[in-house]
Scaffold this active site. Structure first.
Site, PDB file in Angstrom:
ATOM      1  N   LYS A 162       0.833  -1.220   0.000  1.00 46.20           N
ATOM      2  CA  LYS A 162       0.000   0.000   0.000  1.00 46.20           C
ATOM      3  C   LYS A 162       0.857   1.256   0.000  1.00 46.20           C
ATOM      4  O   LYS A 162       0.624   2.175  -0.755  1.00 46.20           O
ATOM      5  CB  LYS A 162      -0.866   0.102   1.273  1.00 46.20           C
ATOM      6  CG  LYS A 162      -1.808  -1.008   1.553  1.00 46.20           C
ATOM      7  CD  LYS A 162      -2.683  -0.672   2.759  1.00 46.20           C
ATOM      8  CE  LYS A 162      -1.947  -0.436   4.065  1.00 46.20           C
ATOM      9  NZ  LYS A 162      -1.256  -1.600   4.623  1.00 46.20           N
TER      10      LYS A 162
ATOM     11  N   ARG B 201      -8.389   2.206  10.214  1.00 45.87           N
ATOM     12  CA  ARG B 201      -7.817   0.898  10.558  1.00 45.87           C
ATOM     13  C   ARG B 201      -8.840   0.038  11.309  1.00 45.87           C
ATOM     14  O   ARG B 201      -8.546  -1.083  11.659  1.00 45.87           O
ATOM     15  CB  ARG B 201      -6.649   1.200  11.467  1.00 45.87           C
ATOM     16  CG  ARG B 201      -5.384   0.412  11.508  1.00 45.87           C
ATOM     17  CD  ARG B 201      -4.561   0.189  10.351  1.00 45.87           C
ATOM     18  NE  ARG B 201      -3.223  -0.240  10.705  1.00 45.87           N
ATOM     19  CZ  ARG B 201      -2.114   0.314  10.252  1.00 45.87           C
ATOM     20  NH1 ARG B 201      -2.171   1.339   9.437  1.00 45.87           N
ATOM     21  NH2 ARG B 201      -0.942  -0.166  10.594  1.00 45.87           N
TER      22      ARG B 201
ATOM     23  N   ARG C 147      12.060  -5.638   4.354  1.00 46.22           N
ATOM     24  CA  ARG C 147      11.823  -4.234   3.969  1.00 46.22           C
ATOM     25  C   ARG C 147      12.864  -3.325   4.605  1.00 46.22           C
ATOM     26  O   ARG C 147      13.226  -3.499   5.763  1.00 46.22           O
ATOM     27  CB  ARG C 147      10.422  -3.848   4.424  1.00 46.22           C
ATOM     28  CG  ARG C 147      10.063  -2.400   4.179  1.00 46.22           C
ATOM     29  CD  ARG C 147       8.583  -2.198   4.142  1.00 46.22           C
ATOM     30  NE  ARG C 147       7.948  -2.274   5.450  1.00 46.22           N
ATOM     31  CZ  ARG C 147       6.633  -2.120   5.632  1.00 46.22           C
ATOM     32  NH1 ARG C 147       5.839  -1.896   4.608  1.00 46.22           N
ATOM     33  NH2 ARG C 147       6.123  -2.198   6.835  1.00 46.22           N
TER      34      ARG C 147
ATOM     35  N   ARG D  29       1.157  -7.632  14.194  1.00 48.07           N
ATOM     36  CA  ARG D  29       0.471  -6.664  13.327  1.00 48.07           C
ATOM     37  C   ARG D  29      -0.527  -7.364  12.406  1.00 48.07           C
ATOM     38  O   ARG D  29      -1.596  -6.838  12.114  1.00 48.07           O
ATOM     39  CB  ARG D  29       1.488  -5.865  12.512  1.00 48.07           C
ATOM     40  CG  ARG D  29       2.212  -4.834  13.372  1.00 48.07           C
ATOM     41  CD  ARG D  29       3.496  -4.349  12.729  1.00 48.07           C
ATOM     42  NE  ARG D  29       3.274  -3.561  11.549  1.00 48.07           N
ATOM     43  CZ  ARG D  29       4.199  -3.368  10.605  1.00 48.07           C
ATOM     44  NH1 ARG D  29       5.414  -3.891  10.733  1.00 48.07           N
ATOM     45  NH2 ARG D  29       3.933  -2.643   9.556  1.00 48.07           N
TER      46      ARG D  29
HETATM   47  P1  AMP Z   1       1.922   1.443   9.288  1.00 50.50           P
HETATM   48  O1  AMP Z   1       3.099   2.242   8.888  1.00 50.50           O
HETATM   49  O2  AMP Z   1       0.651   1.843   8.591  1.00 50.50           O
HETATM   50  O3  AMP Z   1       2.172  -0.045   9.221  1.00 50.50           O
HETATM   51  O4  AMP Z   1       1.653   1.779  10.843  1.00 50.50           O
HETATM   52  C1  AMP Z   1       2.631   1.541  11.822  1.00 50.50           C
HETATM   53  C2  AMP Z   1       1.990   1.564  13.202  1.00 50.50           C
HETATM   54  O5  AMP Z   1       1.419   2.851  13.450  1.00 50.50           O
HETATM   55  C3  AMP Z   1       0.836   0.589  13.385  1.00 50.50           C
HETATM   56  O6  AMP Z   1       1.289  -0.717  13.718  1.00 50.50           O
HETATM   57  C4  AMP Z   1       0.062   1.245  14.528  1.00 50.50           C
HETATM   58  O7  AMP Z   1       0.726   1.058  15.764  1.00 50.50           O
HETATM   59  C5  AMP Z   1       0.201   2.727  14.184  1.00 50.50           C
HETATM   60  N1  AMP Z   1      -0.909   3.165  13.309  1.00 50.50           N
HETATM   61  C6  AMP Z   1      -0.828   3.545  12.006  1.00 50.50           C
HETATM   62  N2  AMP Z   1      -2.031   3.896  11.535  1.00 50.50           N
HETATM   63  C7  AMP Z   1      -2.912   3.733  12.555  1.00 50.50           C
HETATM   64  C8  AMP Z   1      -4.323   3.913  12.690  1.00 50.50           C
HETATM   65  N3  AMP Z   1      -5.078   4.309  11.663  1.00 50.50           N
HETATM   66  N4  AMP Z   1      -4.869   3.667  13.913  1.00 50.50           N
HETATM   67  C9  AMP Z   1      -4.120   3.269  14.951  1.00 50.50           C
HETATM   68  N5  AMP Z   1      -2.794   3.043  14.884  1.00 50.50           N
HETATM   69  C10 AMP Z   1      -2.187   3.278  13.704  1.00 50.50           C
END
Ligand code: AMP
Length: 216
Positions: A15, A90, A129, A173
């Site tokens: 994404k 999310r 990554r 995750r």
């Molecule tokens: P990502 O880079 O999208 O994988 O996000 C990394 C981390 O940020 C996630 O594992 C969550 O801890 C936090 N995070 C990102 N987006 C959200 C969201 N919409 N709601 C809650 N936590 C988020």
């Protein structure tokens, strides 16, 4: 052309890479809540300190904090051009919040792009990554390597592995994704907005498919 969109899908499905490419091509802001939290942490803000305890463990930052951060971002002028939301919403409660925010602004969503990939592949993609701490470019040690090992092609910075990209945290995750985020697929499907994209391919054909969906 469709300009107001969400990218959903499991972590590591691609994404973020697609959102970055399309944001540059189409000049539409890329709004990644994960990137925003990491930026807050880097700048040592109170929000960054709070978010870190969740991001490090792979659990979700509380909705009230995340929703407020997204609201602030949507008050900026550039969002009038459109937006590519990546990693937000999310869970269904964030999706409800977004609906309210958009209706306050007099906008609606054009499309929700669901980038899919099986769990086994995701674990390999995420643990391999590497990201650029300066410009945010994303690489993979074997599938998408930089020209010089460990160095960003764009700005020469040393690439890093995100702290939450270790195997243990990825498993967490993924379970958070299945339990909390996956219900959004049905939510947006019933709203008639969902389009599935097979993320288990090279970057280019995926980008081309998305461009076609957007009518770009
Ligand atoms: P990502 O880079 O999208 O994988 O996000 C990394 C981390 O940020 C996630 O594992 C969550 O801890 C936090 N995070 C990102 N987006 C959200 C969201 N919409 N709601 C809650 N936590 C988020």
């Amino acid at each position: 052309m469709k300009t107001r969109m969400i990218f959903v899908g499991p972590p590591g499905a691609g994404k973020g890479s697609q959102a970055k490419i399309l944001s540059e091509m189409l000049n539409i802001p890329h709004i990644s809540t994960g990137d925003m939290f990491r930026m807050h942490f880097k700048n040592n803000t109170p929000l960054g300190q709070l978010a870190k305890s969740y991001t490090d463990q792979g659990t979700l930052v509380p909705d009230s904090v995340t929703n407020e951060m997204v609201r602030d971002r949507f008050m900026q002028e550039d969002v009038k051009k459109g937006f590519i939301l990546d990693g937000y919403p999310r869970n269904p409660s964030q999706a409800d919040y977004l609906n309210e925010l958009l209706s306050e602004l007099g906008w609606s969503l054009d499309v929700v792009i669901n980038v899919t990939s099986p769990d086994e592949i995701i674990i390999d993609r995420i643990t391999g990554r590497r990201t650029c701490p300066v410009c945010g470019s994303i690489y993979h040690i074997t599938n998408q390597p930089p020209k010089v090992d460990g160095i960003c092609d764009k700005d020469g910075a040393t690439l890093v592995q995100r702290k939450d990209d270790t195997k243990e945290t990825v498993v967490k995750r993924l379970s958070v994704y299945h339990e909390e985020t996956y219900p959004l697929i049905a939510y947006y499907k019933s709203a008639g907005l969902l389009v599935d994209i097979n993320g288990n391919r090279d970057l280019k054909p995926i980008t081309n498919d998305i461009l076609e969906i957007l009518g770009a």
